[in-house]
Design a protein around this motif. Sequence first.
Motif, PDB file in Angstrom:
ATOM      1  N   PRO A 225      -7.524   1.667   2.363  1.00 29.71           N
ATOM      2  CA  PRO A 225      -8.112   0.345   2.689  1.00 29.71           C
ATOM      3  C   PRO A 225      -7.021  -0.734   2.665  1.00 29.71           C
ATOM      4  CG  PRO A 225      -9.237   1.368   0.792  1.00 29.71           C
ATOM      5  CD  PRO A 225      -8.023   2.169   1.063  1.00 29.71           C
TER       6      PRO A 225
ATOM      7  N   THR B 251       5.785   2.478  -0.251  1.00 29.95           N
ATOM      8  CA  THR B 251       5.274   1.975  -1.528  1.00 29.95           C
ATOM      9  C   THR B 251       3.917   1.304  -1.322  1.00 29.95           C
ATOM     10  OG1 THR B 251       7.475   1.654  -2.370  1.00 29.95           O
ATOM     11  CG2 THR B 251       5.775   0.348  -3.403  1.00 29.95           C
ATOM     12  N   GLY B 252       2.982   1.658  -2.178  1.00 29.45           N
ATOM     13  CA  GLY B 252       1.662   1.034  -2.101  1.00 29.45           C
ATOM     14  C   GLY B 252       0.777   1.606  -1.009  1.00 29.45           C
ATOM     15  N   SER B 253       1.165   2.740  -0.418  1.00 31.92           N
ATOM     16  CA  SER B 253       0.346   3.276   0.680  1.00 31.92           C
ATOM     17  C   SER B 253      -0.738   4.224   0.182  1.00 31.92           C
ATOM     18  CB  SER B 253       1.233   3.983   1.709  1.00 31.92           C
ATOM     19  OG  SER B 253       1.947   5.023   1.074  1.00 31.92           O
ATOM     20  N   GLY B 254      -0.693   4.562  -1.115  1.00 32.52           N
ATOM     21  CA  GLY B 254      -1.768   5.399  -1.658  1.00 32.52           C
ATOM     22  C   GLY B 254      -1.332   6.784  -2.097  1.00 32.52           C
ATOM     23  N   LYS B 255      -0.054   6.984  -2.330  1.00 30.44           N
ATOM     24  CA  LYS B 255       0.418   8.313  -2.780  1.00 30.44           C
ATOM     25  C   LYS B 255      -0.168   8.642  -4.150  1.00 30.44           C
ATOM     26  CE  LYS B 255       4.753   7.104  -2.594  1.00 30.44           C
ATOM     27  NZ  LYS B 255       4.608   5.751  -2.051  1.00 30.44           N
ATOM     28  N   SER B 256       0.012   7.685  -5.087  1.00 37.46           N
ATOM     29  CA  SER B 256      -0.466   7.964  -6.451  1.00 37.46           C
ATOM     30  C   SER B 256      -1.992   8.050  -6.480  1.00 37.46           C
ATOM     31  CB  SER B 256      -0.012   6.872  -7.419  1.00 37.46           C
ATOM     32  OG  SER B 256       1.362   6.710  -7.324  1.00 37.46           O
ATOM     33  N   TYR B 257      -2.632   7.244  -5.616  1.00 38.58           N
ATOM     34  CA  TYR B 257      -4.099   7.302  -5.566  1.00 38.58           C
ATOM     35  C   TYR B 257      -4.537   8.710  -5.170  1.00 38.58           C
ATOM     36  CZ  TYR B 257      -8.916   6.082  -4.462  1.00 38.58           C
ATOM     37  OH  TYR B 257     -10.283   6.042  -4.430  1.00 38.58           O
TER      38      TYR B 257
ATOM     39  N   TYR C  25      -7.049   6.816  -9.722  1.00 40.80           N
ATOM     40  CA  TYR C  25      -7.187   5.661 -10.615  1.00 40.80           C
ATOM     41  C   TYR C  25      -8.575   5.728 -11.256  1.00 40.80           C
ATOM     42  CZ  TYR C  25      -2.997   3.457  -8.728  1.00 40.80           C
ATOM     43  OH  TYR C  25      -1.700   3.183  -8.380  1.00 40.80           O
TER      44      TYR C  25
ATOM     45  N   SER D 249       8.746   2.758  -8.287  1.00 40.15           N
ATOM     46  CA  SER D 249       8.428   3.220  -6.936  1.00 40.15           C
ATOM     47  C   SER D 249       9.665   3.823  -6.277  1.00 40.15           C
ATOM     48  CB  SER D 249       7.854   2.088  -6.094  1.00 40.15           C
ATOM     49  OG  SER D 249       8.806   1.081  -5.949  1.00 40.15           O
TER      50      SER D 249
HETATM   51  N1  LIG Z   1      -7.775   5.967  -0.424  1.00 40.10           N
HETATM   52  C1  LIG Z   1      -7.833   4.861  -1.158  1.00 40.10           C
HETATM   53  N2  LIG Z   1      -9.021   4.292  -1.445  1.00 40.10           N
HETATM   54  C2  LIG Z   1      -9.082   3.187  -2.208  1.00 40.10           C
HETATM   55  N3  LIG Z   1      -7.990   2.544  -2.730  1.00 40.10           N
HETATM   56  C3  LIG Z   1      -6.789   3.067  -2.474  1.00 40.10           C
HETATM   57  C4  LIG Z   1      -6.649   4.251  -1.669  1.00 40.10           C
HETATM   58  N4  LIG Z   1      -5.343   4.540  -1.576  1.00 40.10           N
HETATM   59  C5  LIG Z   1      -4.704   3.572  -2.292  1.00 40.10           C
HETATM   60  N5  LIG Z   1      -5.549   2.705  -2.812  1.00 40.10           N
HETATM   61  C6  LIG Z   1      -5.194   1.528  -3.638  1.00 40.10           C
HETATM   62  O1  LIG Z   1      -3.972   0.991  -3.140  1.00 40.10           O
HETATM   63  C7  LIG Z   1      -3.107   0.605  -4.202  1.00 40.10           C
HETATM   64  C8  LIG Z   1      -1.749   1.276  -4.042  1.00 40.10           C
HETATM   65  O2  LIG Z   1      -1.909   2.664  -4.108  1.00 40.10           O
HETATM   66  P1  LIG Z   1      -0.890   3.596  -4.881  1.00 40.10           P
HETATM   67  O3  LIG Z   1      -0.516   3.057  -6.219  1.00 40.10           O
HETATM   68  O4  LIG Z   1      -1.494   4.952  -4.859  1.00 40.10           O
HETATM   69  O5  LIG Z   1       0.362   3.506  -3.910  1.00 40.10           O
HETATM   70  P2  LIG Z   1       1.702   4.356  -3.989  1.00 40.10           P
HETATM   71  O6  LIG Z   1       1.991   4.795  -2.601  1.00 40.10           O
HETATM   72  O7  LIG Z   1       1.611   5.420  -5.012  1.00 40.10           O
HETATM   73  O8  LIG Z   1       2.736   3.258  -4.420  1.00 40.10           O
HETATM   74  P3  LIG Z   1       4.106   3.469  -5.270  1.00 40.10           P
HETATM   75  O9  LIG Z   1       5.079   4.066  -4.316  1.00 40.10           O
HETATM   76  O10 LIG Z   1       4.467   2.095  -5.694  1.00 40.10           O
HETATM   77  O11 LIG Z   1       3.798   4.366  -6.411  1.00 40.10           O
HETATM   78  C9  LIG Z   1      -3.793   1.006  -5.496  1.00 40.10           C
HETATM   79  O12 LIG Z   1      -4.375  -0.151  -6.046  1.00 40.10           O
HETATM   80  C10 LIG Z   1      -4.862   1.958  -5.068  1.00 40.10           C
HETATM   81  O13 LIG Z   1      -6.015   1.849  -5.889  1.00 40.10           O
END
Ligand SMILES: Nc1ncnc2c1ncn2[C@@H]1O[C@H](COP(=O)(O)OP(=O)(O)OP(=O)(O)O)[C@@H](O)[C@H]1O
Length: 969
Positions: A28, A124-130, A135, A236
């Motif tokens: 999202p 970064t912040g694209s949702g990898k950790s999600y 969460y 990150s």
């Molecule tokens: N599929 C999803 N549905 C709902 N929220 C999401 C989804 N994917 C990511 N988010 C939200 O987007 C934000 C960033 O996601 P996340 O931390 O997973 O990014 P990341 O790619 O792991 O970043 P980093 O590289 O900094 O670790 C978080 O607040 C997460 O809750």
Amino acid sequence: MPACCTMRAKASDMHSKDCVKVAVRVRPFNKRERDAGSRSIVSMVSSSITIQDPREPQSRRSFCFDYAYWSHSGFARDRGGLYVPEEPGGRYADQDSVFQDLGEGILENALQGYNATLLAYGQTGSGKSYSMVGYGPNKGLVPKLCDRLFQAIRENQDTRQCQVFFSMLEIYNEQVVDLLSRGSRNPGGLRVREEQQRGFYVEGLRTVPCDSVEQLMEQGTRTRTTAATHMNANSSRSHMLIILQLKQIFSKESITKQSNINLVDLAGSERQRSSGSEADRLKEGTAINLSLTTLGNVISSLADVAVGKKVVHIPYRDSVLTKLLQSALGGNSRTVMIATLSPADICYEESLSTLRYAERAKRIQNRAVVNESPTERLVKELKAENARLLQRLSRLGQEGRRANDETTLTCLSFLSLCQERRMMQMHPYILNINEDAQLSGVVKLFIQEGNSVSLFILIQQRHAVFRNEQRRVTLTPLAGSKVIVNGNAVSQTTELQHLDRLILGSNCTYLFIGYPSERGGDDWSRYDYDYFQSELAAAEGIHLGESSAGSSQTDPSLLAVFYDYIKLMPMVAEANQMSQELNKGVEFKLEIKNLALSDSKGHDLEKEIAVRVTCMGRKQVWMWSKAKFVNRKFLMEEAYQQHQAEKSGDNVNQGDKDPFWDPVEPLLLGTAHLWLQSLAFRIPLEEQLEVLGSEGTEEAILQAQLVPCTFTGLPLGEDDILIDPSELLGRRLDFQLVLEQCCGLRWIREARNRGVQIGLFDSSQPLYSPAVWHNVNPLLDHRVHFASLHTSQRLLDYLQSSAVVLELWGLQGEDAQIWMHRYGMNDCPRLAMFFYSIICKHTSLCLYNSVCVLQPVDSAEPSCSVRVLQQDLEELKSVNTSLRKENHSLREQLNAARNGGDSVRGRSVRPSCDAEFARALKVFYHSMTSVRAQLQRLRRHRPSVRINVCLSAALVDVSVTTIRPCLNI
Ligand SMILES: Nc1ncnc2c1ncn2[C@@H]1O[C@H](COP(=O)(O)OP(=O)(O)OP(=O)(O)O)[C@@H](O)[C@H]1O
């Protein structure tokens, strides 16, 4: 049909030669994207995904993957906080559906005895950790997979005996950090070794037998958070690896199976390119993330192999990550990659690059085999392992340091978690807030009544003391420490209120949680990392203003500058801290460049972030772009870690490789505008111009004049003043720009060993006045003559609405001379010629005569001289073109005067036409004489000989033959 359901084949349904399975997931919009009024540029049909270029909407690229997950819209949050499809069977792909496709397959593979790997890739912040960890209630692939694994083990107890071992590590800047080790960190990290049978492995990595992983993961995340603080690191930019080893004994069949499951949350992919296209002396050889760059190279090579290209070498050995993932990529493993992306238009470049990366990964072919062997070997191995663990346990028991014992870690973590929950319900505490949401809230520091708690942060042994007396919690900063509460620096004991925001040291951010009675039902989630930084920026006077609150009206470029500012703010604080600790004597300060600058129409230029770097001792100043600073900050971290590891004294990395240092260079101090309108009336103008710096400060007063003159440079008299500027149309216009004096130079007042130069700005290659040194009120006495041979309407419009932008450049130290010599800045012919062409291009003016006498360019560089000559020739050619045009128009006028003499008599032909034409021809011949002289000089020139050209004959043509016909008329 939901997009996620279209590929029903599980990740386990692979053949002996298995292609890496690739899934793409779109998340999202986040707050920043919503604030910027972002638009989605990604669409999905079945397992194919299309991305549209926001600047060229008709340009689209489509990709097809094994799985495509639409998690961008169509979801609702249930009571437990779980994201689910808005309606049953909706297109939103939730965590469960992703797990069903990817996780189940990996699990089956592992149970069958195959090695399996799951990688998450994306910006970064694209949702990898999600996707990987999840969460809160939205558990990701790793916890779900582990839960299912332990469930499967329980369900199959009667057919096999299983043991699971868990390891968790982080790779940051090519160093391996064991996330399950709570002891002191190895300087330089753990070593990666290679054995013939085992391949690459991390020596001394803790491997914990377990039947649940929740506490281990929490422990690992906590260590990751503190490791990031101690290394001044950004999470990150690190890769997190969880390794699950599954050992199965099938007694009936007398066989054993061993499989490794690698679960990898990769660093943010954009980091590879973060040094940008910006020139930096230290850019070469700098890989912001060597492991990620090498991973890309390995994937590309393997993709080439898959399509039959001849590849000599796969560079696995070039980085720690690729060593550890060797079997996962092109080897004995069944591998799945999940590529995550944002659908926002502002992320187009990154998302497209992620899709391309994923497409390449899809081609990789692995050769997975079942890792099966007779039972005896595994039994022997397990016995040896148990003996080793027992030995360790008793040793640690004797030392009374059970907390570090791997076999008791799970239990201890569990106890501390229970305690932690109890404490949270009884006491106030501070909670860490991290840039990486995954690492936020993992550190809690309880402040019990009657106790005082000291916080230890980097530079200082003790940083601040928290006291809880009679249910009042206070914070006392210790001498020399930096403490910020709700955006404001505090130096006295301060009473804390529930939800106060604390920043301790350069960048340790905490939220204060008061007693349960004060808590109410408030939502703490809004106090994220951005909130802290925005509050700090606001205290410095940087904020977005009213319209920013959730509206889509904020100017996206302003928003980008604001987010750049709050992103760089903590990095600048950390850079200052490292500089202080390493005794570098360098100070960093964020600036918003161009705040007070404007173009020749007086319009504000786009703003951008820059970092002002000051060497306090020598009073040298540099201005670094954002990209350069980010690059340097990375190198500073390296230097800092090296220093920590070696404790080698101060001033590490001195000299050429020192990221805190650069050769001195001229610095743009400010600009002033000299409006040209008076020239349209041929009225002389004398001005005292205020030179304003990028933050609106007055840098100096510049006395300048615009003097309309004859082509020989004699000032015009009052009789020549025009009532109507249109009288200039078609006529020649000469004027001189005189730079008389600079007064009150702040730059020189600060340090007397400095100098200044004035540049005429009309493009990136301006013309400069000679340098003046050591004087706060230096005389410049610099004069430049301009001429327009034929005043057009465009030129008139330009004069009436535009200004010459004069730049004040600061020169520093003796080294500045070297710089200017190297770059040919001082009186360099190239600049003069550029200026000429620029003026031609933008204003139809041309440089007629400059007082600059040109100095030789470095004689050791003949090729440079040749280049200069080539540029000169190009300029001369363009002058020739304009002369020919002029000649053509003169001929037409002459013909009209001769042929139409009788017929037009009595109409509009002015009696002075012939005289005017004669005058124009005179000018023309004069110019031609100069052309010839210049041409001869150019022809005499030999590249090895020093150039000594006088610009006074700037109106030159290279080819006399081309101009001859004109002379015949
Ligand atoms: N599929 C999803 N549905 C709902 N929220 C999401 C989804 N994917 C990511 N988010 C939200 O987007 C934000 C960033 O996601 P996340 O931390 O997973 O990014 P990341 O790619 O792991 O970043 P980093 O590289 O900094 O670790 C978080 O607040 C997460 O809750």
